[in-house]
Design a protein around this motif. Structure first.
Motif, PDB file in Angstrom:
ATOM      1  N   ILE A 107       0.899  -1.289   0.339  1.00 54.79           N
ATOM      2  CA  ILE A 107      -0.097   0.159   0.068  1.00 54.79           C
ATOM      3  C   ILE A 107       1.059   1.202  -0.236  1.00 54.79           C
ATOM      4  CG2 ILE A 107      -1.523   1.871   1.586  1.00 54.79           C
ATOM      5  CD1 ILE A 107      -2.898  -0.914   0.285  1.00 54.79           C
ATOM      6  N   ASN A 108       1.771   1.206   0.551  1.00 56.15           N
ATOM      7  CA  ASN A 108       2.689   1.989   1.089  1.00 56.15           C
ATOM      8  C   ASN A 108       3.224   2.629  -0.457  1.00 56.15           C
ATOM      9  OD1 ASN A 108       4.582   4.748   2.043  1.00 56.15           O
ATOM     10  ND2 ASN A 108       6.533   2.906   2.130  1.00 56.15           N
ATOM     11  N   TRP A 109       4.446   1.601  -1.235  1.00 51.49           N
ATOM     12  CA  TRP A 109       4.663   2.210  -2.318  1.00 51.49           C
ATOM     13  C   TRP A 109       3.763   2.107  -3.579  1.00 51.49           C
ATOM     14  CZ3 TRP A 109       9.756   2.748  -2.061  1.00 51.49           C
ATOM     15  CH2 TRP A 109      10.261   2.169  -1.200  1.00 51.49           C
ATOM     16  N   VAL A 110       2.256   1.587  -3.700  1.00 47.93           N
ATOM     17  CA  VAL A 110       1.611   2.606  -4.717  1.00 47.93           C
ATOM     18  C   VAL A 110       0.976   3.308  -3.845  1.00 47.93           C
ATOM     19  CG1 VAL A 110      -0.943   2.003  -4.869  1.00 47.93           C
ATOM     20  CG2 VAL A 110       0.283   0.112  -4.582  1.00 47.93           C
ATOM     21  N   GLU A 111       1.441   3.949  -2.986  1.00 50.75           N
ATOM     22  CA  GLU A 111       0.957   5.404  -2.482  1.00 50.75           C
ATOM     23  C   GLU A 111       1.700   6.185  -3.123  1.00 50.75           C
ATOM     24  OE1 GLU A 111      -0.907   7.917   1.326  1.00 50.75           O
ATOM     25  OE2 GLU A 111      -0.613   6.019   1.573  1.00 50.75           O
ATOM     26  N   ARG A 112       3.019   6.208  -2.082  1.00 53.26           N
ATOM     27  CA  ARG A 112       4.147   6.852  -3.361  1.00 53.26           C
ATOM     28  C   ARG A 112       4.527   6.800  -4.554  1.00 53.26           C
ATOM     29  NH1 ARG A 112       8.948   5.607   0.665  1.00 53.26           N
ATOM     30  NH2 ARG A 112      10.211   6.542  -1.360  1.00 53.26           N
ATOM     31  N   TYR A 113       3.903   6.120  -5.309  1.00 56.60           N
ATOM     32  CA  TYR A 113       4.198   5.708  -6.533  1.00 56.60           C
ATOM     33  C   TYR A 113       3.171   6.864  -7.628  1.00 56.60           C
ATOM     34  CZ  TYR A 113       3.683   4.613 -11.431  1.00 56.60           C
ATOM     35  OH  TYR A 113       2.985   3.592 -13.092  1.00 56.60           O
ATOM     36  N   VAL A 114       1.308   7.131  -6.915  1.00 53.78           N
ATOM     37  CA  VAL A 114       0.629   7.616  -7.705  1.00 53.78           C
ATOM     38  C   VAL A 114       0.604   9.292  -7.015  1.00 53.78           C
ATOM     39  CG1 VAL A 114      -1.589   7.708  -6.480  1.00 53.78           C
ATOM     40  CG2 VAL A 114      -0.856   5.591  -7.528  1.00 53.78           C
ATOM     41  N   ARG A 115       1.429   8.709  -5.688  1.00 50.94           N
ATOM     42  CA  ARG A 115       1.163  10.838  -5.846  1.00 50.94           C
ATOM     43  C   ARG A 115       2.781  11.432  -6.121  1.00 50.94           C
ATOM     44  NH1 ARG A 115       0.354  12.692   0.161  1.00 50.94           N
ATOM     45  NH2 ARG A 115      -1.637  10.933   0.747  1.00 50.94           N
ATOM     46  N   PHE A 116       3.680  10.320  -7.084  1.00 54.99           N
ATOM     47  CA  PHE A 116       5.124  11.238  -7.845  1.00 54.99           C
ATOM     48  C   PHE A 116       4.242  10.991  -8.825  1.00 54.99           C
ATOM     49  CE2 PHE A 116       8.456  10.197 -10.452  1.00 54.99           C
ATOM     50  CZ  PHE A 116       9.401  10.535  -9.690  1.00 54.99           C
ATOM     51  N   TYR A 117       3.354  10.805  -9.202  1.00 56.22           N
ATOM     52  CA  TYR A 117       2.512  11.098 -11.120  1.00 56.22           C
ATOM     53  C   TYR A 117       0.726  11.419 -10.593  1.00 56.22           C
ATOM     54  CZ  TYR A 117       6.412   8.451 -13.751  1.00 56.22           C
ATOM     55  OH  TYR A 117       7.062   8.095 -13.845  1.00 56.22           O
ATOM     56  N   GLN A 118       1.091  12.215  -9.746  1.00 56.74           N
ATOM     57  CA  GLN A 118      -0.698  12.558  -9.633  1.00 56.74           C
ATOM     58  C   GLN A 118      -1.223  13.493  -9.854  1.00 56.74           C
ATOM     59  OE1 GLN A 118      -0.549  14.682  -5.045  1.00 56.74           O
ATOM     60  NE2 GLN A 118       0.434  16.816  -6.094  1.00 56.74           N
TER      61      GLN A 118
END
Length: 151
Positions: free
Chosen positions: A55-66
């Motif tokens: 969940i943490n990695w997906v959230e960081r990835y999504v925030r990176f390309y928000q």
């Protein structure tokens, strides 16, 4: 995009996936996206103790390309994100591999858009530990007699 969808999915699931692909990863949509990722993770045969990390990695990835719609994210974006991680301090090689696994899960199981082979990203190198020896080869752990010699 529908070419990636499994033909066994019903119409309701297809519309949910298409809607998911069109939303951008704005902070407003992030909680519902995380709920979808969490429920998808739990529905599969996955290790429960790894769920928070995924969940943490997906959230960081999504925030990176928000600002990008999720349906537009592909191999190049994952490669750029993993390279970004390699350039940051505090990321170990196993962290980077776990991030890759989480993103492959996200693209394959949540977005139903599997990634191609990802191998051209900058990898994190294992950091060397500081040596416990000085230039003469003596270990710092060897305690020398601290009492002065008397003659």
């Amino acid at each position: 995009m529908t070419a990636f969808l499994n033909s066994a999915l019903n119409a309701d699931e297809r519309s949910r996936i298409e809607a998911l692909r069109t939303i951008s990863a704005s902070l407003r949509d992030l909680p519902s996206l995380i709920r979808i990722v969490r429920s998808t993770y739990r529905a599969g045969d996955r290790k429960p103790h790894l769920e928070p990390a995924y969940i943490n990695w997906v959230e960081r990835y999504v925030r990176f390309y928000q600002t990008k719609p999720l349906g537009m994210l592909d191999d190049r974006h994952v490669t750029a994100f993993l390279t970004h991680l390699a350039r940051r301090s505090g990321i170990s090689p196993s962290d980077q591999e776990q991030a890759l696994d989480a993103l492959q899960f996200f693209h394959e199981k949540v977005l139903h858009a599997p990634l191609g082979p990802i191998d051209d990203y900058t990898r994190v190198h294992r950091r060397r530990r500081a040596s416990s020896e000085d230039a003469s080869g003596r270990s710092f752990w060897d305690v020398e007699d601290a009492t002065p010699e008397t003659e």
